[in-house]
Scaffold this motif. Sequence first.
Motif, PDB file in Angstrom:
ATOM      1  N   ASP A 217      87.280  -8.563  61.511  1.00 25.05           N
ATOM      2  CA  ASP A 217      86.627  -8.287  60.225  1.00 25.05           C
ATOM      3  C   ASP A 217      86.663  -6.789  59.919  1.00 25.05           C
ATOM      4  OD1 ASP A 217      86.100 -10.936  60.406  1.00 25.05           O
ATOM      5  OD2 ASP A 217      83.913 -10.764  60.315  1.00 25.05           O
TER       6      ASP A 217
ATOM      7  N   HIS B 111      84.236  -8.686  67.624  1.00 21.20           N
ATOM      8  CA  HIS B 111      82.901  -8.125  67.368  1.00 21.20           C
ATOM      9  C   HIS B 111      81.852  -9.221  67.517  1.00 21.20           C
ATOM     10  CE1 HIS B 111      83.938  -9.883  63.499  1.00 21.20           C
ATOM     11  NE2 HIS B 111      82.719  -9.656  63.020  1.00 21.20           N
TER      12      HIS B 111
ATOM     13  N   HIS C 145      84.003  -6.412  54.122  1.00 23.92           N
ATOM     14  CA  HIS C 145      85.172  -7.273  54.323  1.00 23.92           C
ATOM     15  C   HIS C 145      86.284  -6.796  53.394  1.00 23.92           C
ATOM     16  CE1 HIS C 145      83.565 -10.165  57.113  1.00 23.92           C
ATOM     17  NE2 HIS C 145      82.488 -10.349  56.374  1.00 23.92           N
TER      18      HIS C 145
ATOM     19  N   HIS D 248      82.493 -15.371  65.360  1.00 22.18           N
ATOM     20  CA  HIS D 248      83.627 -14.946  66.196  1.00 22.18           C
ATOM     21  C   HIS D 248      83.394 -15.190  67.687  1.00 22.18           C
ATOM     22  CE1 HIS D 248      85.828 -12.785  62.936  1.00 22.18           C
ATOM     23  NE2 HIS D 248      84.627 -12.913  62.406  1.00 22.18           N
TER      24      HIS D 248
ATOM     25  N   HIS E 233      79.616 -10.861  65.775  1.00 23.97           N
ATOM     26  CA  HIS E 233      79.068 -11.727  64.728  1.00 23.97           C
ATOM     27  C   HIS E 233      79.356 -13.158  65.159  1.00 23.97           C
ATOM     28  CE1 HIS E 233      78.999  -8.486  61.314  1.00 23.97           C
ATOM     29  NE2 HIS E 233      77.903  -8.479  62.062  1.00 23.97           N
TER      30      HIS E 233
ATOM     31  N   HIS F 176      83.354  -2.204  59.740  1.00 23.83           N
ATOM     32  CA  HIS F 176      82.604  -3.433  59.525  1.00 23.83           C
ATOM     33  C   HIS F 176      81.117  -3.112  59.691  1.00 23.83           C
ATOM     34  CE1 HIS F 176      82.324  -7.649  58.913  1.00 23.83           C
ATOM     35  NE2 HIS F 176      82.015  -7.992  60.147  1.00 23.83           N
TER      36      HIS F 176
END
Length: 316
Positions: free
Chosen positions: A213, A64, A249, A69, A66, A142
């Motif tokens: 996540d 994803h 999370h 990552h 974010h 998430h």
Amino acid sequence: MLEWTFLGTSAGSPSRTRNVSSLALRLPQRSEWWLFDCGEGTQHQLLRMPHLRLSQLTRIFVTHLHGDHFYGLPGLLASRGLALGGESNVTIHGPDGLGRWLNMTLRMTGNRPAYPIVNDVIAPGWSLSEYGFKVDVCPTEHRTESYAYRIREADNPGAFDIEKAIADGLPSGRLFGQLKAGEVVTLPDGRVIDGSDYVGETKRGRMTVYTGDTRPSDAIVSFATGADLLIHEATFHSSEQAQAEKSAHSTSLEAANVALRACVKELVLTHFSSRYDADTAHPGIDGLLRNAHTVFPNTRLATDFQRFSIQRPDSI
Ligand SMILES: [Zn+2]
Ligand SMILES: [Zn+2]
């Protein structure tokens, strides 16, 4: 050898002992390896892992968008172009928007690597098959579009026992092919031969799920059912349940429950909030493990540079 190497196991930001998310998979009997997530500094971590040469990296799977990552991508891809032999394609799989971000970043910084970079957009139902492995995805819960990856090895059919067939006086040629395929064959002399008597047991392929996540979810439980290895995020201790829910999370206790319900063989936790690495932190990183062990004893905490190989399971 099918081997995972953790390159970053911290959530959000790095700590003194853990970098942000990144995980390498070395494929058996290939010189290639794949990368799952690429947090900032992944290329620095790789410098300490000589068995993972940048020039041999062929696929990058991003869970994803974010930053913890994928912010490591531009630097890593640029360095790969400078690495000896880093001329072959790299395919980057990730949610919609990743390719545009990467192209813009590389273009604006005048840093277009000489080798081809292929962007592949992940969506529900996406899958990929290569070298006897199937990779597919499951949407996670998430704060943004996010996917868990499942890597499944094909089952390996048992070997044909040619010596037994010859010793039993069976005629070679086409018959052996039929028996190898498990067919039941009637010979001209009237004997009925069952192919399964001449073929060893099928070896089940190995399966890993990496969640990225997520909140714990029924979808992940069903996606991971029967996995040899579940790599689940565990950002928080159960004493911070409210924080886990608010930030979408999981706690280590919740991850252990997913492992239990999915009947996986082994659970490895990763993506820990850096608060647990601080000297004064309560309850400390061991508290996350103790928490998980109350539900799923075969749990370990990942550390940076740790390697996990998965043996082929027993015959089916
Ligand atoms: Zn994260
Ligand atoms: Zn995230």
